[in-house]
Write an enzyme that holds these catalytic residues in place. Structure first.
Site, PDB file in Angstrom:
ATOM      1  N   ARG A 173      21.190  -1.778   8.894  1.00  0.00           N
ATOM      2  CA  ARG A 173      21.149  -0.593   9.776  1.00  0.00           C
ATOM      3  C   ARG A 173      21.490   0.703   9.024  1.00  0.00           C
ATOM      4  NH1 ARG A 173      18.983  -4.095  11.328  1.00  0.00           N
ATOM      5  NH2 ARG A 173      19.421  -5.468  13.074  1.00  0.00           N
ATOM      6  N   SER A 223      22.506  -2.105  20.738  1.00  0.00           N
ATOM      7  CA  SER A 223      23.776  -2.707  20.320  1.00  0.00           C
ATOM      8  C   SER A 223      24.761  -1.591  19.991  1.00  0.00           C
ATOM      9  CB  SER A 223      23.577  -3.562  19.068  1.00  0.00           C
ATOM     10  OG  SER A 223      22.691  -4.602  19.357  1.00  0.00           O
ATOM     11  N   GLU A 293      27.316   0.917  15.761  1.00  0.00           N
ATOM     12  CA  GLU A 293      25.925   0.977  15.292  1.00  0.00           C
ATOM     13  C   GLU A 293      25.268   2.228  15.881  1.00  0.00           C
ATOM     14  OE1 GLU A 293      23.640  -2.622  15.165  1.00  0.00           O
ATOM     15  OE2 GLU A 293      21.813  -1.592  15.813  1.00  0.00           O
TER      16      GLU A 293
HETATM   17  C1  LIG Z   1      17.342  -1.212  24.941  1.00  0.00           C
HETATM   18  C2  LIG Z   1      17.498  -1.013  23.459  1.00  0.00           C
HETATM   19  C3  LIG Z   1      17.248  -2.074  22.597  1.00  0.00           C
HETATM   20  C4  LIG Z   1      17.387  -1.901  21.206  1.00  0.00           C
HETATM   21  N1  LIG Z   1      17.160  -2.970  20.395  1.00  0.00           N
HETATM   22  C5  LIG Z   1      17.295  -2.825  19.053  1.00  0.00           C
HETATM   23  C6  LIG Z   1      17.064  -3.936  18.175  1.00  0.00           C
HETATM   24  O1  LIG Z   1      16.712  -5.032  18.602  1.00  0.00           O
HETATM   25  N2  LIG Z   1      17.228  -3.718  16.852  1.00  0.00           N
HETATM   26  C7  LIG Z   1      17.605  -2.507  16.334  1.00  0.00           C
HETATM   27  O2  LIG Z   1      17.728  -2.386  15.118  1.00  0.00           O
HETATM   28  N3  LIG Z   1      17.822  -1.445  17.147  1.00  0.00           N
HETATM   29  C8  LIG Z   1      17.680  -1.581  18.489  1.00  0.00           C
HETATM   30  N4  LIG Z   1      17.918  -0.506  19.310  1.00  0.00           N
HETATM   31  C9  LIG Z   1      18.347   0.781  18.717  1.00  0.00           C
HETATM   32  C10 LIG Z   1      17.210   1.739  18.367  1.00  0.00           C
HETATM   33  O3  LIG Z   1      16.079   1.516  19.196  1.00  0.00           O
HETATM   34  C11 LIG Z   1      16.792   1.635  16.909  1.00  0.00           C
HETATM   35  O4  LIG Z   1      17.864   1.973  16.040  1.00  0.00           O
HETATM   36  C12 LIG Z   1      15.627   2.585  16.601  1.00  0.00           C
HETATM   37  O5  LIG Z   1      15.122   2.287  15.347  1.00  0.00           O
HETATM   38  C13 LIG Z   1      16.001   4.069  16.653  1.00  0.00           C
HETATM   39  O6  LIG Z   1      14.806   4.818  16.640  1.00  0.00           O
HETATM   40  P1  LIG Z   1      14.719   6.254  17.354  1.00  0.00           P
HETATM   41  O7  LIG Z   1      13.385   6.821  17.046  1.00  0.00           O
HETATM   42  O8  LIG Z   1      15.069   6.137  18.780  1.00  0.00           O
HETATM   43  O9  LIG Z   1      15.843   7.041  16.562  1.00  0.00           O
HETATM   44  P2  LIG Z   1      17.023   7.960  17.140  1.00  0.00           P
HETATM   45  O10 LIG Z   1      17.872   7.128  18.038  1.00  0.00           O
HETATM   46  O11 LIG Z   1      16.472   9.198  17.692  1.00  0.00           O
HETATM   47  O12 LIG Z   1      17.817   8.259  15.792  1.00  0.00           O
HETATM   48  C14 LIG Z   1      18.537   7.223  15.150  1.00  0.00           C
HETATM   49  C15 LIG Z   1      19.006   7.743  13.782  1.00  0.00           C
HETATM   50  O13 LIG Z   1      17.865   7.889  12.935  1.00  0.00           O
HETATM   51  C16 LIG Z   1      17.733   9.236  12.476  1.00  0.00           C
HETATM   52  N5  LIG Z   1      16.307   9.560  12.527  1.00  0.00           N
HETATM   53  C17 LIG Z   1      15.458   9.423  13.556  1.00  0.00           C
HETATM   54  N6  LIG Z   1      14.212   9.785  13.208  1.00  0.00           N
HETATM   55  C18 LIG Z   1      14.282  10.187  11.917  1.00  0.00           C
HETATM   56  C19 LIG Z   1      13.328  10.676  10.988  1.00  0.00           C
HETATM   57  N7  LIG Z   1      12.030  10.836  11.286  1.00  0.00           N
HETATM   58  N8  LIG Z   1      13.764  11.002   9.745  1.00  0.00           N
HETATM   59  C20 LIG Z   1      15.068  10.852   9.402  1.00  0.00           C
HETATM   60  N9  LIG Z   1      16.014  10.383  10.250  1.00  0.00           N
HETATM   61  C21 LIG Z   1      15.621  10.042  11.490  1.00  0.00           C
HETATM   62  C22 LIG Z   1      18.561  10.086  13.430  1.00  0.00           C
HETATM   63  O14 LIG Z   1      19.098  11.211  12.771  1.00  0.00           O
HETATM   64  C23 LIG Z   1      19.668   9.120  13.852  1.00  0.00           C
HETATM   65  O15 LIG Z   1      20.739   9.149  12.942  1.00  0.00           O
HETATM   66  C24 LIG Z   1      17.776  -0.647  20.689  1.00  0.00           C
HETATM   67  C25 LIG Z   1      18.015   0.415  21.559  1.00  0.00           C
HETATM   68  C26 LIG Z   1      17.879   0.247  22.927  1.00  0.00           C
HETATM   69  C27 LIG Z   1      18.135   1.410  23.846  1.00  0.00           C
END
Ligand SMILES: Cc1cc2nc3c(=O)[nH]c(=O)nc-3n(C[C@H](O)[C@H](O)[C@H](O)COP(=O)(O)OP(=O)(O)OC[C@H]3O[C@@H](n4cnc5c(N)ncnc54)[C@H](O)[C@@H]3O)c2cc1C
Length: 301
Positions: A173, A223, A293
């Site tokens: 992560r 998580s 996380e």
């Molecule tokens: C219901 C649910 C289930 C989930 N299941 C999982 C799972 O099974 N496995 C898992 O790993 N995660 C899971 N997650 C967490 C999340 O979906 C992941 O971490 C996902 O990859 C985050 O993507 P995001 O676009 O929403 O990023 P954001 O939440 O918007 O950002 C997350 C981080 O990434 C950075 N970031 C985002 N986009 C960029 C970019 N383009 N360039 C640089 N930095 C960036 C942000 O600054 C921040 O620090 C879950 C979340 C939810 C709500």
């Protein structure tokens, strides 16, 4: 702030807004007023926006907001959303080129439609490709590192870098994105040829498991804590008897103890208080300090 707002309005193509409530841009549905919110329509505007802001006010990049807990006081500075204006999928043999604002579910579906296997694990993760690469998102034994070939990133001075999988320094992560404040713009993912029906079947199975075991119908950030070396956060939390524990509107999900959910108009302060209680109890009972996380912005745990 007004000067920067005007400069952005004049120079970039995209949404530029002042004083927006960030909770509407997060899956947790939590967070206060943000000074400036920018969603560029193209990469050139993203670069210009960063150049205008960098060194003048703090800023923070977001994707689909599915891993974020924003403070009730919001954020003093600018939030730049790399959203679905920066999406796009191209295919070349066993490789997909993806814009950072492409939904992981869409990318996984596209791979499946083209009989490419390797990304089934990600089809139920609600983030964008950029966020998933930054976080090295993973599930069911797969992680982004398994499929990434190279990533195109920007630094805060607007320079492009094409980084190989190895150069991305992926960890659990975590990745080089956070080590060096990079912005993911696009990525090339590499797959193996597979059988379309099998790939779709596997995705359906995993998504069904997810629906049965996780509170995906409730606002959360997935998580809440990282998996500690000694076991699973959810199991440790459950073994402390914390299932269903509430702190005002925040609650330890009774479906999956690894998720703190926004059960009833929770504030960031409610979620953080509950997280502190969880950490304390798990530490007391097992001597393990859980690490968040979820990315917490504008507050300390
Ligand atoms: C219901 C649910 C289930 C989930 N299941 C999982 C799972 O099974 N496995 C898992 O790993 N995660 C899971 N997650 C967490 C999340 O979906 C992941 O971490 C996902 O990859 C985050 O993507 P995001 O676009 O929403 O990023 P954001 O939440 O918007 O950002 C997350 C981080 O990434 C950075 N970031 C985002 N986009 C960029 C970019 N383009 N360039 C640089 N930095 C960036 C942000 O600054 C921040 O620090 C879950 C979340 C939810 C709500």
């Amino acid at each position: 702030m007004h000067t920067i707002y005007n400069k952005l309005k004049e120079n970039i193509r995209g949404q530029v807004q002042m004083n927006i409530i960030i909770k509407d841009y997060t899956y947790f549905k939590i967070g206060g007023v943000v000074d400036l919110f920018i969603e560029p329509y193209d990469v050139e505007s993203l670069i210009k926006a960063i150049q205008i802001i960098n060194g003048n006010i703090p800023f923070y990049i977001i994707g689909n907001g599915t891993n974020l807990l924003f403070s009730d006081n919001g954020y003093r500075g600018a939030i730049i959303k790399i959203g679905n204006y920066l999406n796009g999928i191209n295919i070349q043999g066993n490789t997909l080129q993806l814009g950072a604002g492409t939904l992981l579910s869409a990318a996984s579906r596209f791979a499946a439609e083209n009989a490419l296997t390797g990304m089934e694990f990600a089809s139920g993760i609600p983030g964008y490709v950029g966020g998933a690469i930054a976080m090295n998102a993973g599930a069911y034994g797969g992680e982004m590192v398994d499929v990434v070939k190279k990533v195109v990133c920007l630094d805060y001075s607007g320079l492009f870098y094409e980084l190989s999988k190895e150069e991305m320094n992926f960890r659990y992560r975590n990745s080089r994105v956070f080590d060096e404040n990079l912005v993911v713009v696009s990525a090339e993912l590499e797959f193996k040829a597979g059988l379309k029906n099998e790939i779709i079947g596997k995705m359906k199975d995993l998504n069904q498991k997810r629906m049965m075991r996780q509170p995906i119908d409730k606002p959360s950030a997935g998580s809440t804590f990282k998996r500690p070396a000694e076991g699973f956060a959810a199991k440790l939390i459950e073994d402390c008897g914390l299932k269903g524990l509430r702190y005002n509107g925040a609650m330890v999900s009774d479906k999956h103890c690894g998720f703190v959910i926004n059960e009833n108009h929770a504030t960031a302060s409610d979620v953080l208080s509950l997280m502190r209680i969880i950490r304390e109890r798990v530490h007391e009972k097992f001597g393990i300090m859980l690490e968040p996380e979820v990315r917490i912005i504008g507050e300390e745990l």
